[in-house]
Design an enzyme around this catalytic site. Structure first.
Site, PDB file in Angstrom:
ATOM      1  N   TYR A 148    -130.695   1.559  17.514  1.00  0.00           N
ATOM      2  CA  TYR A 148    -129.873   1.319  16.321  1.00  0.00           C
ATOM      3  C   TYR A 148    -129.774   2.615  15.527  1.00  0.00           C
ATOM      4  O   TYR A 148    -130.657   3.460  15.561  1.00  0.00           O
ATOM      5  CB  TYR A 148    -130.370   0.149  15.473  1.00  0.00           C
ATOM      6  CG  TYR A 148    -131.763   0.177  14.912  1.00  0.00           C
ATOM      7  CD1 TYR A 148    -132.129   1.050  13.891  1.00  0.00           C
ATOM      8  CD2 TYR A 148    -132.726  -0.732  15.354  1.00  0.00           C
ATOM      9  CE1 TYR A 148    -133.396   1.039  13.349  1.00  0.00           C
ATOM     10  CE2 TYR A 148    -134.009  -0.752  14.816  1.00  0.00           C
ATOM     11  CZ  TYR A 148    -134.336   0.129  13.819  1.00  0.00           C
ATOM     12  OH  TYR A 148    -135.595   0.116  13.277  1.00  0.00           O
ATOM     13  N   CYS A 149    -128.646   2.788  14.855  1.00  0.00           N
ATOM     14  CA  CYS A 149    -128.339   4.003  14.096  1.00  0.00           C
ATOM     15  C   CYS A 149    -128.603   5.269  14.929  1.00  0.00           C
ATOM     16  O   CYS A 149    -129.364   6.150  14.522  1.00  0.00           O
ATOM     17  CB  CYS A 149    -129.138   4.049  12.791  1.00  0.00           C
ATOM     18  SG  CYS A 149    -128.459   5.223  11.572  1.00  0.00           S
ATOM     19  N   PRO A 150    -127.967   5.378  16.107  1.00  0.00           N
ATOM     20  CA  PRO A 150    -128.214   6.548  16.956  1.00  0.00           C
ATOM     21  C   PRO A 150    -127.655   7.825  16.336  1.00  0.00           C
ATOM     22  O   PRO A 150    -126.645   7.802  15.642  1.00  0.00           O
ATOM     23  CB  PRO A 150    -127.481   6.198  18.257  1.00  0.00           C
ATOM     24  CG  PRO A 150    -126.383   5.262  17.826  1.00  0.00           C
ATOM     25  CD  PRO A 150    -126.967   4.475  16.687  1.00  0.00           C
TER      26      PRO A 150
END
Length: 281
Positions: A148-150
């Site tokens: 998540y949120c790369p």
């Protein structure tokens, strides 16, 4: 990397530790606080400042997340799981905050030539590497695509992400922010965000590419290092590593001049959040 380390070599660092007290306040206050510190440090009203913060059961959405076609369904699910949902005033995508996630913000003043964006990221990366230097494991900075949120400064060990770094610039101040998954299950946190995107998107085509999350690519430091690790353990490592790189460090709070600035910045963040979240209801 020497230039990055030079950012840490300040004559003094003010430390604002909210790793316990922030559990009892809204995460919106943290974003107002970081904007305040950018403005005060950037104007040389205050020295370079490092702030630690932990918030309970909160999902922080990015601006792009608010454009999901079925966002309300996703928010309803998170609320049912016991999470507060807020929208931050900067980029990035959804992240999880809880008692096992330590956030650290380093705030520097811009010099005449400015601070290259990668230099700020590298400074935080180098600091984290020093904090855990006794472990024979390589901490890499690269994008972990199905997390998540790369981002290009995801921190990982053996391709499992435990931290993400972001940056905010305001009024000649630079805030480099990191969230560190210290303990608990990194894959459980990722599964929560995976379900959020499933419900908020429902397979509909979107102009923005949201992450297809694989919970197996995320873990906590305690899991990766195979040790018991608390937020306060990591705080101690952080303070030691910062002291090794700099001059004096001292505990502090907002000054009398900064308090009204905080009230103003917090109000902006809160009003913007209320407008976005309120429009959904």
């Amino acid at each position: 990397m020497e230039e990055a380390l030079d950012l840490l070599k300040q004559d003094e660092w003010r430390i604002i530790d909210q790793s316990v007290s922030a559990l009892y306040i809204s995460a919106l206050q943290s974003f107002g606080m970081d904007d305040t510190l950018c403005a005060s440090v950037g104007s040389r009203m205050a020295p370079p400042t490092a702030r630690s913060w932990v918030h309970d059961q909160t999902i922080v959405l990015g601006i792009q997340d608010t454009k999901l076609p079925y966002l309300q369904d996703g928010i309803d699910f998170l609320s049912e799981q016991g999470y507060h949902v807020i929208v931050r005033n900067s980029g990035g995508l959804a992240v999880v905050l809880d008692e096992g996630v330590l956030n650290i913000t380093l705030v520097f003043p811009e010099n005449e030539k400015g601070i290259d964006i990668n230099r700020g990221y590298d400074a935080m990366w180098m600091l984290i590497k020093e904090m855990f230097s006794e472990f024979p494991l390589d901490i890499e900075a690269k994008e972990i695509v199905r997390s998540y949120c790369p981002g290009s400064y995801d921190l990982s060990i053996n391709d499992q992400k435990f931290a993400g770094i972001s940056q905010r610039r305001l009024r000649k101040g630079v805030a480099v922010q990191i969230y560190l998954c210290v303990n608990g299950s990194g894959s459980d946190r990722a599964a929560l965000i995976e379900k959020f995107y499933h419900l908020a998107r429902k397979q509909e085509e979107t102009r923005f590419s949201y992450p297809s999350i694989d919970p197996g690519v995320m873990a906590s430091l305690a899991e990766l290092l195979d040790i018991e690790l608390s937020v306060q353990d990591v705080m101690l490592r952080f303070l030691k590593a910062l002291k090794n790189q700099s001059g004096r460090i001292f505990a502090g709070q907002l000054t009398a001049e900064e308090i009204p600035m905080f009230e103003s910045y917090y109000m902006r963040v809160a009003e913007r959040n209320e407008k976005i979240i309120g429009d959904l209801k």
